[in-house]
Design a protein around this motif. Structure first.
Motif, short mmCIF file in Angstrom:
data_model
loop_
_atom_site.label_atom_id
_atom_site.label_comp_id
_atom_site.label_asym_id
_atom_site.label_seq_id
_atom_site.Cartn_x
_atom_site.Cartn_y
_atom_site.Cartn_z
N LEU A 82 -52.07 52.48 -12.36
CA LEU A 82 -51.52 53.75 -13.16
C LEU A 82 -50.84 52.83 -14.54
N LEU A 83 -51.38 51.62 -14.84
CA LEU A 83 -51.81 51.44 -16.32
C LEU A 83 -51.92 51.64 -16.67
N ALA A 84 -54.00 51.43 -16.79
CA ALA A 84 -54.45 52.76 -17.33
C ALA A 84 -54.02 54.48 -17.42
N VAL A 85 -53.60 54.62 -16.40
CA VAL A 85 -53.35 56.38 -16.64
C VAL A 85 -52.02 56.61 -17.60
N ARG A 86 -51.28 55.24 -17.86
CA ARG A 86 -50.72 55.55 -18.47
C ARG A 86 -50.96 54.84 -20.23
N ALA A 87 -51.88 54.30 -20.15
CA ALA A 87 -52.43 54.32 -21.84
C ALA A 87 -52.35 55.24 -22.01
N ASP A 123 -53.57 59.89 -25.48
CA ASP A 123 -53.35 62.00 -25.38
C ASP A 123 -54.78 62.08 -24.26
N ASP A 124 -55.09 61.35 -24.18
CA ASP A 124 -56.14 61.47 -23.09
C ASP A 124 -55.89 61.47 -22.29
N LEU A 125 -55.93 62.96 -21.37
CA LEU A 125 -55.37 63.74 -20.94
C LEU A 125 -56.13 63.87 -19.68
N ARG A 126 -57.09 64.19 -19.61
CA ARG A 126 -58.50 64.19 -19.20
C ARG A 126 -58.64 63.24 -18.16
N SER A 127 -58.76 62.08 -18.97
CA SER A 127 -59.59 60.36 -18.12
C SER A 127 -58.03 60.15 -17.23
N ALA A 128 -56.70 60.25 -17.99
CA ALA A 128 -55.76 59.76 -17.08
C ALA A 128 -55.77 60.61 -16.10
N MET A 129 -56.26 62.03 -15.86
CA MET A 129 -55.72 62.53 -14.78
C MET A 129 -57.39 62.14 -13.86
N LYS A 130 -58.39 61.60 -14.35
CA LYS A 130 -59.48 60.97 -13.57
C LYS A 130 -57.84 60.35 -12.56
N GLY A 131 -57.82 58.47 -13.30
CA GLY A 131 -56.70 57.74 -13.11
C GLY A 131 -56.59 58.17 -11.68
N VAL A 160 -53.06 70.93 -18.87
CA VAL A 160 -51.97 70.72 -18.71
C VAL A 160 -51.93 70.56 -17.34
N TYR A 161 -51.52 71.97 -16.75
CA TYR A 161 -51.10 73.23 -15.74
C TYR A 161 -51.89 72.55 -14.92
N GLU A 162 -53.41 71.79 -14.81
CA GLU A 162 -54.21 70.85 -13.41
C GLU A 162 -53.44 69.51 -13.96
N ALA A 163 -52.84 69.01 -15.03
CA ALA A 163 -52.71 67.69 -14.91
C ALA A 163 -51.00 67.10 -13.66
N CYS A 164 -49.97 69.10 -14.28
CA CYS A 164 -48.94 69.15 -13.80
C CYS A 164 -48.95 68.80 -12.27
N GLU A 165 -50.49 69.43 -11.56
CA GLU A 165 -50.69 69.90 -9.90
C GLU A 165 -51.09 68.25 -9.81
#
Length: 284
Positions: free
Chosen positions: A69-74, A79-87, A219-224
């Motif tokens: 979660l700390l990595a996702v927040r960073a 603005d690295d949405l794709r890597s955040a969603m991987k986390g 963004v749609y995918e991130a919301c889900e």
């Protein structure tokens, strides 16, 4: 069949001497890890080992969730949405393991637990600072919880820092604003020490995203993904409640809470309220 035919011989290249090499056990500190179970019941109750290992393994998984979660927040802040969603995808798998673990503890019958429950004193899962840290990072901020850890300065320092910092939802909303979505300024400047509460203006942002998925796919995918994350968390909470009810009924918790009733009220808390509210709006 001779005995040798049912035995696998060691290959010549397999390491045997670890006197000056790192082994599996030393890398994982297994001597320390496997000697960290200390039953307190006397005489030792057979089922206390299950209780200890259940909670220790949960804390190990929570440590990894916190790390991710700390990595996702960073990543969201960058603005690295794709890597955040991987986390988040990894966290979702961890959550499934955490939830499934309740089925193991549920094999502990009321009479078995009663055999050592009084020996636990005031200790309780309510005092898990890592669980509170995860809640804080997801946005369920509650400053009053920090007082529970007065005897643990390191835990208090961690939680105080997370209380004052952004949640992953705060960072997601800020990321949306930087991408040009119509996020209200007050959401960007809010007091992050407080839990996020439902905001009508954010609902309009999500409604646009959900009604135009092709143009807003990441963004749609991130919301889900965020909805999956909360669903999994609520399933974990629900299984916790049902396991407690199954084991101790409506008794008070060892840490002083009202027990199952207190845990059930947590099911009313939400991390991402607008992402659920938008479902009512779609197709109207």
């Amino acid at each position: 069949m001779s005995p040798n035919e049912n035995t696998r011989s060691l290959e010549a290249g397999i390491e045997r001497d670890f006197s000056d090499k790192m082994s599996y056990g030393s890398y994982l500190a297994l001597d320390e890890l496997l000697s960290a179970q200390h039953p307190v019941s006397s005489p030792e109750h057979h089922d206390e080992m299950l209780f200890i290992i259940q909670h220790q393994t949960s804390e190990l998984w929570l440590k990894l969730v916190l790390h991710e979660l700390l990595a996702v927040r960073a990543r969201l802040a960058a603005d690295d949405l794709r890597s955040a969603m991987k986390g988040i995808a990894r966290i979702k798998h961890i959550q499934r393991s955490l939830t499934e673990q309740w089925s193991v503890l549920a094999t502990l019958t009321p009479s078995e637990y009663a055999g050592f429950r009084d020996d636990l004193g005031a200790s309780s899962g309510f005092q898990s600072y890592q669980y509170r840290a995860v809640e804080f990072l997801l946005g369920n901020k509650n400053e009053a919880m920090i007082a529970v850890f007065a005897a643990d300065p390191a835990a208090q320092e961690l939680l105080s820092g997370l209380l004052s910092g952004t949640s992953i939802y705060d960072e997601f909303i800020r990321c949306l604003a930087r991408r040009g979505y119509a996020v209200a300024p007050e959401l960007l400047d809010r007091d992050v020490r407080q839990a996020h509460v439902y905001d009508e203006s954010l609902l309009a942002v999500y409604k646009y995203v959900y009604e135009n998925p092709a143009e807003n796919w990441d963004v749609y995918e991130a919301c889900e993904e965020l909805v999956d994350l909360e669903d999994n968390f609520q399933l974990w909470r629900f299984r916790h409640v049902k396991t407690v009810e199954r084991t101790i009924g409506m008794k008070r918790g060892t840490g002083g809470s009202s027990g199952a009733g207190f845990l059930r009220r947590a099911l009313e808390l939400t991390f991402f309220p607008e992402l659920y509210a938008v479902r009512t709006e779609i197709g109207r």
